[in-house]
Scaffold this active site. Structure first.
Site, PDB file in Angstrom:
ATOM      1  N   ASP A  74       0.496 -57.463  26.163  1.00 27.24           N
ATOM      2  CA  ASP A  74      -0.303 -57.128  24.957  1.00 27.24           C
ATOM      3  C   ASP A  74       0.303 -56.244  23.732  1.00 27.24           C
ATOM      4  OD1 ASP A  74       0.503 -54.608  26.259  1.00 27.24           O
ATOM      5  OD2 ASP A  74      -1.589 -53.874  26.532  1.00 27.24           O
ATOM      6  N   ASP A  78       4.301 -50.494  29.615  1.00 25.46           N
ATOM      7  CA  ASP A  78       2.991 -50.027  30.576  1.00 25.46           C
ATOM      8  C   ASP A  78       3.708 -49.667  31.759  1.00 25.46           C
ATOM      9  OD1 ASP A  78       3.646 -52.444  32.058  1.00 25.46           O
ATOM     10  OD2 ASP A  78       2.159 -53.340  30.653  1.00 25.46           O
ATOM     11  N   ASP A 147       5.432 -35.264  31.245  1.00 25.83           N
ATOM     12  CA  ASP A 147       5.488 -34.489  29.851  1.00 25.83           C
ATOM     13  C   ASP A 147       4.312 -33.701  29.872  1.00 25.83           C
ATOM     14  OD1 ASP A 147       6.253 -33.732  27.227  1.00 25.83           O
ATOM     15  OD2 ASP A 147       7.134 -35.805  26.912  1.00 25.83           O
ATOM     16  N   GLU A 308      10.865 -27.731  25.748  1.00 23.00           N
ATOM     17  CA  GLU A 308      11.110 -28.040  24.373  1.00 23.00           C
ATOM     18  C   GLU A 308      10.943 -26.529  23.439  1.00 23.00           C
ATOM     19  OE1 GLU A 308      10.145 -31.084  21.037  1.00 23.00           O
ATOM     20  OE2 GLU A 308       8.265 -29.988  21.908  1.00 23.00           O
ATOM     21  N   ASP A 381      12.044 -37.881  19.306  1.00 21.88           N
ATOM     22  CA  ASP A 381      11.972 -37.525  18.091  1.00 21.88           C
ATOM     23  C   ASP A 381      13.079 -37.337  17.331  1.00 21.88           C
ATOM     24  OD1 ASP A 381       9.224 -36.757  18.423  1.00 21.88           O
ATOM     25  OD2 ASP A 381       9.834 -34.698  19.292  1.00 21.88           O
TER      26      ASP A 381
END
Length: 607
Positions: A74, A78, A147, A308, A381
């Site tokens: 797709d 995943d 996370d 973080e 990031d």
């Protein structure tokens, strides 16, 4: 076989050419000065030896699931795709995998806007897929950290949707709802993603809700004990499943002045002040706010936590992480904070090897007085380090290997970001239509408002965008780089035909195989204690593009050095070379280092 033979012949020719070139370079002789540390600093640096943790001496790897490997065609990575590559990660030498968010989410901010913390986003798979992934990681002797995004959630979260309907109801107390003043927001703080941190509540006159990030990411009210109980329950749900810990997102933002008095406007010129000003003012409150979280969730599970945490100062470091702190570790953002303090991409200073070196040296020295920080060169990031910090002539495998050497032996728990190990560079974005990150659009507009032309604004976004780290992992030279059978959700890197795992597997001198050697050396039983617990001692250099530092304990010492200048250097170093790349050799008791070379020496001496 033919492809392998042709590649081998080409590699042999290239290596011979590089060796011949290195031999003809006339080096510039440089001076080095070893930094003298106080006995107090050395004593503090050796404190972790007193209480060894299971994660000491490990190497971590960040996976950005959307872009790692697609298994169902797709165009989106995943969980089953990750499962298919666990043996690859094991071969790299990875011990700990950090999985960026896979929770249920509308994906406004690529999963950092969570609508249900106990469900898996269907685009990544099912909870059964997650359990299979976790079992596969454990079976290979590795660990998984998730996370944890608990400063904010998604505006699609069930609790927030109820709160929107009744800003004075019980659910609203889990967030920050306030009345404005004469049709204006409660204060003048600016969101990290641009514009006010306050968004009007539909159908409720004068009410606003708070969001430090996108308007679809309402901030959670950590001052509410009922909210904290919900968070602890959710965290323990994952820990009880067998997850080994968390990377904790944007966590310093939870402390706020809940009267929201406003701040003096900054230099951006919109009458606002950045939300990070509030965060910095209240950073000292965070340890007390998280003590209960640590004691009720983290300690009972002996879990690893990596915060973080931007904007830390030396006074609060011992409370934030280390032996007596809230977190096991925090990411070392010393170099990144040089850029983050600026109002936008358009005003970022020019990156350089010197900036990378000096910032990391400062971060290492600050950290070792507290505990173990987590060095990073890349993450989801930031742009690709090879393109960002290195001169153009070294934005290639040679530069990637030399930078990797400088990075891999810093003190702490190193995190490799997916694609970093093959030397991925920035993707050549040619128009704003190719970006997917919501920050890119905001930064483009800020650059235009500042006065840059469209091509200049695009150039600033292309260099700095987070999307550089989010383009798909390059597995092969096949269609879509072997990432997916379908068109990927974001464009493929332009060099995938040559820059990919499949090619680098065949080349013993590739960036990938050098990363494997570096990880292996870092964990070699002969040097593991040195590279884990040894004191970090930097060298001052007369050349701005030379990185050198020492790791030292009571029994051993090693010098790590990388020449990221565009010319050869002769360094006053000698000793036994236990690792080198780029044609390093010792001549007359000095170290000859071609451009883009690196070495690790033991039993060194500085003349």
């Amino acid at each position: 076989m033919r492809k392998t033979s042709v590649l081998t012949a080409a590699l042999t020719a290239a290596l011979c050419h590089n060796a011949a070139l290195a031999a003809t370079q006339t080096p510039l002789e440089i001076k080095l000065t070893e930094t003298v540390l106080s006995s107090e600093s050395v004593t503090k640096a050796l404190r972790p030896l007193q209480k060894k943790q299971w994660w000491h001496g490990k190497v971590a790897y960040q996976i950005y699931p959307r872009s790692f490997k697609d298994s169902n065609g797709d165009g989106i990575g995943d969980l089953k795709g990750i499962i298919s590559k666990l043996d690859y990660l094991k071969a790299l030498g990875v011990d700990i995998i950090w999985l960026s968010p896979v929770y249920a989410s509308p994906m406004v901010d690529n999963g950092y806007d969570i609508s249900d913390y106990r469900k898996i986003n269907p685009e990544f798979g099912t909870m059964e897929d997650f359990d299979e992934l976790l079992a596969g990681i454990k079976a290979r002797g590795m660990h998984l950290i998730m996370d944890l995004v608990i400063n904010h959630c998604s505006s699609e979260h069930a609790l927030f949707k109820k709160a929107l309907k009744d800003p004075e109801g019980p659910e609203a107390k889990y967030f920050y709802f306030k009345k404005g003043q004469n049709g204006t927001p409660p204060d003048n703080l600016r969101s990290y993603f641009g514009g006010s941190v306050w968004e009007k509540v539909p159908d409720h006159e004068d009410y606003y809700y708070l969001h430090y990030f996108a308007k679809e990411q309402p901030d959670l009210n950590w001052y509410n004990p009922d909210l904290r109980e919900r968070i602890y329950s959710m965290v323990n749900f994952w820990l009880d499943k067998g997850v080994d810990g968390f990377r904790i997102d944007a966590i310093m933002n939870i402390a706020k002045d809940t009267t929201f008095p406003g701040r003096p406007p900054d230099l951006v010129g919109d009458g606002m002040a950045d939300a990070k000003v509030m965060t910095a003012l209240h950073a000292g409150e965070v340890p007390a706010m998280l003590k209960e979280f640590r004691d009720r969730c983290i300690k009972p599970h002996d879990a690893l936590t990596v915060g973080e945490a931007f904007g830390l100062n030396e006074q609060i470091l011992p409370e934030i992480y280390g032996q007596d702190g809230i977190f096991s570790s925090v990411f070392d953002f010393t170099v990144r904070e040089v850029f983050e303090k600026e109002p936008g991409y358009y005003s970022y200073p020019k990156a350089s090897v010197k900036l990378y070196r000096d910032s990391n040296f400062k971060g290492q020295l600050d950290a070792q007085n507290t505990g173990f920080a987590s060095p990073i060169t890349e993450n989801h990031d930031e742009p690709r380090a090879v393109s960002f910090y290195l001169p153009e002539s070294l934005q290639n495998a040679k530069g990637a290997k030399a930078l990797a050497t400088a990075f891999m032996f810093m003190r702490g728990l190193p995190f490799i970001y997916q694609g970093q190990e093959i030397g991925m560079t920035n993707t050549a974005f040619k128009s704003m239509d190719e970006f997917r990150d919501l920050v890119a659009t905001e930064e483009y507009q800020k650059a235009l408002d500042f006065g840059l032309k469209k091509d200049e604004a695009l150039k600033a976004v292309a260099l700095n965008s987070r999307d550089n780290a989010r383009t798909p992992m390059l597995w092969s030279d096949e269609k879509n780089a072997g990432f997916s059978d379908a068109a990927p959700w974001i464009r493929i890197h332009q060099d995938y035909k040559t820059l990919n795992v499949q090619n680098e597997e065949l080349d013993p001198q590739s960036t990938l195989n050098n990363y494997r050697k570096l990880v292996q050396l870092r964990k070699d039983p002969a040097y593991a204690d040195l590279f884990t617990y040894g004191v970090f001692i930097p060298y001052e250099s007369s050349d701005d593009s030379f990185i050198a530092y020492k790791r030292k304990n009571m029994q051993q010492e090693a010098v790590i050095c990388s020449n990221l200048a565009e010319h050869a250097l002769l360094a006053p170093l000698s000793g036994k070379v236990i690792y080198e790349t780029g044609g390093v050799k010792i001549e007359d008791g000095k170290l000859f280092m071609p451009s883009g070379s690196a070495a690790v020496l033991v039993s060194d001496s500085v003349k």
